[in-house]
Every structure is written in C-alpha cells, then in structure tokens.
Design a protein around this motif. Structure first.
Motif, PDB file in Angstrom:
ATOM      1  N   LEU A   1       0.812  -1.215   0.000  1.00 18.81           N
ATOM      2  CA  LEU A   1       0.000   0.000   0.000  1.00 18.81           C
ATOM      3  C   LEU A   1       0.849   1.271   0.000  1.00 18.81           C
ATOM      4  O   LEU A   1       0.475   2.274  -0.596  1.00 18.81           O
ATOM      5  CB  LEU A   1      -0.952   0.001   1.194  1.00 18.81           C
ATOM      6  N   GLY A   2       1.993   1.250   0.663  1.00 18.87           N
ATOM      7  CA  GLY A   2       2.853   2.423   0.649  1.00 18.87           C
ATOM      8  C   GLY A   2       3.349   2.752  -0.745  1.00 18.87           C
ATOM      9  O   GLY A   2       3.425   3.919  -1.138  1.00 18.87           O
ATOM     10  N   ALA A   3       3.663   1.700  -1.517  1.00 23.73           N
ATOM     11  CA  ALA A   3       4.093   1.913  -2.897  1.00 23.73           C
ATOM     12  C   ALA A   3       2.951   2.468  -3.733  1.00 23.73           C
ATOM     13  O   ALA A   3       3.130   3.370  -4.560  1.00 23.73           O
ATOM     14  CB  ALA A   3       4.613   0.606  -3.495  1.00 23.73           C
ATOM     15  N   ALA A   4       1.738   1.946  -3.507  1.00 24.43           N
ATOM     16  CA  ALA A   4       0.576   2.450  -4.243  1.00 24.43           C
ATOM     17  C   ALA A   4       0.282   3.901  -3.881  1.00 24.43           C
ATOM     18  O   ALA A   4      -0.091   4.715  -4.735  1.00 24.43           O
ATOM     19  CB  ALA A   4      -0.640   1.571  -3.954  1.00 24.43           C
ATOM     20  N   GLY A   5       0.455   4.243  -2.602  1.00 27.41           N
ATOM     21  CA  GLY A   5       0.188   5.604  -2.163  1.00 27.41           C
ATOM     22  C   GLY A   5       1.139   6.629  -2.746  1.00 27.41           C
ATOM     23  O   GLY A   5       0.856   7.830  -2.717  1.00 27.41           O
ATOM     24  N   ALA A   6       2.259   6.164  -3.272  1.00 26.63           N
ATOM     25  CA  ALA A   6       3.218   7.079  -3.900  1.00 26.63           C
ATOM     26  C   ALA A   6       2.823   7.447  -5.320  1.00 26.63           C
ATOM     27  O   ALA A   6       3.442   8.317  -5.930  1.00 26.63           O
ATOM     28  CB  ALA A   6       4.607   6.427  -3.914  1.00 26.63           C
ATOM     29  N   LEU A   7       1.786   6.816  -5.864  1.00 30.12           N
ATOM     30  CA  LEU A   7       1.504   6.922  -7.297  1.00 30.12           C
ATOM     31  C   LEU A   7       0.646   8.108  -7.751  1.00 30.12           C
ATOM     32  O   LEU A   7       0.944   8.698  -8.797  1.00 30.12           O
ATOM     33  CB  LEU A   7       0.814   5.635  -7.770  1.00 30.12           C
ATOM     34  N   PRO A   8      -0.450   8.469  -7.078  1.00 29.39           N
ATOM     35  CA  PRO A   8      -1.489   9.262  -7.742  1.00 29.39           C
ATOM     36  C   PRO A   8      -1.046  10.520  -8.467  1.00 29.39           C
ATOM     37  O   PRO A   8      -1.151  10.597  -9.699  1.00 29.39           O
ATOM     38  CB  PRO A   8      -2.461   9.564  -6.598  1.00 29.39           C
ATOM     39  N   VAL A   9      -0.564  11.532  -7.765  1.00 28.86           N
ATOM     40  CA  VAL A   9      -0.224  12.783  -8.448  1.00 28.86           C
ATOM     41  C   VAL A   9       0.967  12.606  -9.374  1.00 28.86           C
ATOM     42  O   VAL A   9       0.935  13.016 -10.544  1.00 28.86           O
ATOM     43  CB  VAL A   9       0.041  13.905  -7.425  1.00 28.86           C
ATOM     44  N   ALA A  10       2.036  11.990  -8.887  1.00 32.01           N
ATOM     45  CA  ALA A  10       3.271  11.909  -9.659  1.00 32.01           C
ATOM     46  C   ALA A  10       3.129  10.966 -10.856  1.00 32.01           C
ATOM     47  O   ALA A  10       3.368  11.361 -12.008  1.00 32.01           O
ATOM     48  CB  ALA A  10       4.422  11.473  -8.765  1.00 32.01           C
ATOM     49  N   ALA A  11       2.745   9.719 -10.609  1.00 34.86           N
ATOM     50  CA  ALA A  11       2.641   8.766 -11.712  1.00 34.86           C
ATOM     51  C   ALA A  11       1.434   9.068 -12.590  1.00 34.86           C
ATOM     52  O   ALA A  11       1.497   8.912 -13.823  1.00 34.86           O
ATOM     53  CB  ALA A  11       2.545   7.338 -11.175  1.00 34.86           C
ATOM     54  N   GLY A  12       0.323   9.496 -11.980  1.00 35.30           N
ATOM     55  CA  GLY A  12      -0.853   9.846 -12.767  1.00 35.30           C
ATOM     56  C   GLY A  12      -0.577  11.008 -13.706  1.00 35.30           C
ATOM     57  O   GLY A  12      -0.984  11.006 -14.871  1.00 35.30           O
ATOM     58  N   SER A  13       0.127  12.020 -13.218  1.00 40.85           N
ATOM     59  CA  SER A  13       0.468  13.169 -14.061  1.00 40.85           C
ATOM     60  C   SER A  13       1.422  12.755 -15.171  1.00 40.85           C
ATOM     61  O   SER A  13       1.272  13.175 -16.331  1.00 40.85           O
ATOM     62  CB  SER A  13       1.103  14.277 -13.220  1.00 40.85           C
TER      63      SER A  13
END
Length: 316
Positions: free
Chosen positions: A109-121
């Motif tokens: 979950l910590g790895a997933a939580g790193a994704l939204p803004v940075a990886a999504g953008s």
C-alpha cells in the motif's frame, strides 16, 4: 478520527488533532487510510497558505470501509489507491469513486500511495504527446517525483528518453529507470531535437526545453518547481526555420478525471508486477510529516516521500 490539520501557529503549519469523521456523499466511498505520500506542491504552496483547520493531502492508499451509497466503486474490504484535492492526511477519507483504483495483491500500500499525483500526471501528460514509439522525449526535472515516473513510462512506451537533471550524480539512477541520454539543465540548447517534452520545472528551463522541439512537437507543462516565470525571447514562437507547428499545453491532473481511477489501478498493477518502481526516497510515521515536507523543499528526497498512519491504539 485523527487527522493532520493546517495550524499556522504550529511548527511546520501542521497539528495532529481529533476531528469528526467525514460524511461521504452518495458517490463517495469511506476509506481507512493506511499510508499517504506528499508532493512538492503541497510543501511549497498548500501547507504554508492553507485554510486554518483544513485537512490537506492529495495522495493516499488504504481499505474501503463503506461502499458508495449509489452503488459505484469497490466493495468494503477492497484495497484502493486514492486521489483528491484534500483530505488524505487523516485516518478516514471520503473519496469520489472515480478517483480511486484497486490495488492488486502483491502491491504494497505504501508503494501504491506514492503513485497518484506523480505517476498519474506522468502517464496522462505523456498521452498528450501522442504516439512516442521510437521518438525522442525530453523529461525535465527527471530526478523529481513526476520526472522519475515519466522516464519509466516513456521508456515503457518505446520512446528514446532524454532526462534533464540539475545533479549529474543522478545520471546512473535515471539510466537504470530507462533514460537513454542524460543532460544537464543548462545544456538543453545543445541536444538534438525532440518530439515531445514533459516539463515539471517551468521558468527559463521551460523556455529552453520548448526550443528543443522538432516540427509538430508538443511541450506539456506539468509542474513549476522552479517558482520562476517564463519569458520567451522575440522569435522563440516563430514557425520558420524548421520550427513549424510546435505547441505548448498546460496540464492539471484533477481536471483530467475521466478514467483516472482505472489508470491508478493500472499503475498499481505495474508496481505489483515489478514493472514500475515507485521510487520511495523517504518513509516515516505520519507524525513526521512536517520533516518530510521540509526535506522535499530542500531537495533532499530522491523520489517520493511516504508517511504511514499506525493503527488506532487499543482502547480508544
């Protein structure tokens, strides 16, 4: 519930307080947050100037405890990664179901939580460039949160990735992420033309990056970490001399919401399969969020900073 709230009288403008649980709207699920990540924009702008008493935070991952009343979104017990304009730095979050993706088994979950803004953008900005297979793509600010994901995803899409960085020591790490060419920020004018640019720096570097575009190329302005404005010299926007039909477009992830939850789920699946490195450069208990924000501003974090929320103590 416990939450970090804006308190301009507290060190770092944040205080850990007890506040009422959020009340989800019909299209929102209630999520127990296990972990969240912080971004440079939150450190530089959101927290210092936020409204007193509000709960900041864009990125978080956790488990659904109450499904959306309208029947949309995942069932209780589903592990999810979430994004929203506020509310991530708390034990509970009400999230629009279109703004959450399922986290598969195998993705921490910590790895997933790193994704939204940075990886999504990074993902959605790259799509603005059109087909990139076999084409040169420049990523500025390549050592930052968005930049590291942009390098990986552009390489996965078949691009020849040019990574611009302020620190030559980052070259080996960026090469391992998929960069084919490393260039210093002040040497952009010397590189061969590129089909597209993902710019997360802004300021004079954006101006130089725009000048690298080949005909029909596009620069997507994703971030503005330099804090500087852009001033194009006379002639920079002329179309003659092999510079025809080049474009510059702005970008804001939360205004590009259609299908965002599915994209977040797909990115989490890449992490689960070991095909996307979340690049967590700092991880800590959420009581040290202020320190992580300061470290981001000082550019002491290589990649993402992730904070974990411990389970509520027994007897509470």
């Amino acid at each position: 519930m416990r939450a970090l709230t804006i308190d301009h009288s507290a060190p770092g403008h944040l205080a850990l307080n007890e506040i009422p649980d959020p009340k989800p709207r019909p299209h929102q699920a209630l999520v127990r947050i296990h972990t969240f990540s912080v971004n440079h924009g939150e450190a530089a702008f959101v927290v210092p100037s936020g409204e007193e008493g509000t709960v900041p935070g864009w990125d978080a991952a956790g488990v659904v405890v109450r499904a959306a009343a309208d029947g949309s979104g995942p069932a209780p017990g589903t592990r999810v990664v979430t994004i929203g304009p506020t509310g991530a730095w708390a034990e509970l979050r009400a999230v629009d179901t279109e703004f959450m993706g399922t986290v598969p088994e195998g993705a921490e979950l910590g790895a997933a939580g790193a994704l939204p803004v940075a990886a999504g953008s990074a993902l959605r900005a790259l799509r603005r460039l059109g087909p990139i297979l076999g084409r040169r793509v420049l990523v500025t600010g390549a050592s930052g949160g968005v930049g590291r994901f942009a390098v990986q995803l552009a390489a996965r899409g078949g691009a020849q990735v040019v990574a611009a960085t302020s620190d030559p020591a980052n070259g080996d790490a960026l090469t391992r992420l998929g960069a084919h060419e490393i260039v210093a920020n002040d040497a952009l004018k010397s590189i061969q033309p590129v089909h597209g640019v993902i710019d997360v720096v802004g300021g004079p570097q954006l101006v130089d990056a725009y000048d690298t575009l080949a005909p029909h190329g596009t620069l997507v302005a994703v971030g503005h970490s330099s804090g500087a404005g852009e001033e194009f010299p006379f002639g920079a926007l002329f179309g003659d001399g092999g510079r025809h039909d080049r474009s510059l477009t702005t970008f804001f992830l939360l205004d590009d919401a259609d299908g965002l939850g599915a994209d977040l789920g797909w990115l989490a699946s890449l992490v689960a399969r070991g095909e996307l490195d979340p690049q967590i450069g700092r991880r800590d208990d959420w009581s040290r969020t202020g320190e992580s924000l300061a470290a981001l501003l000082a550019r002491e974090v290589a990649g993402k900073a992730v904070l974990d929320i411990p389970l509520e103590p027994a007897g509470r």
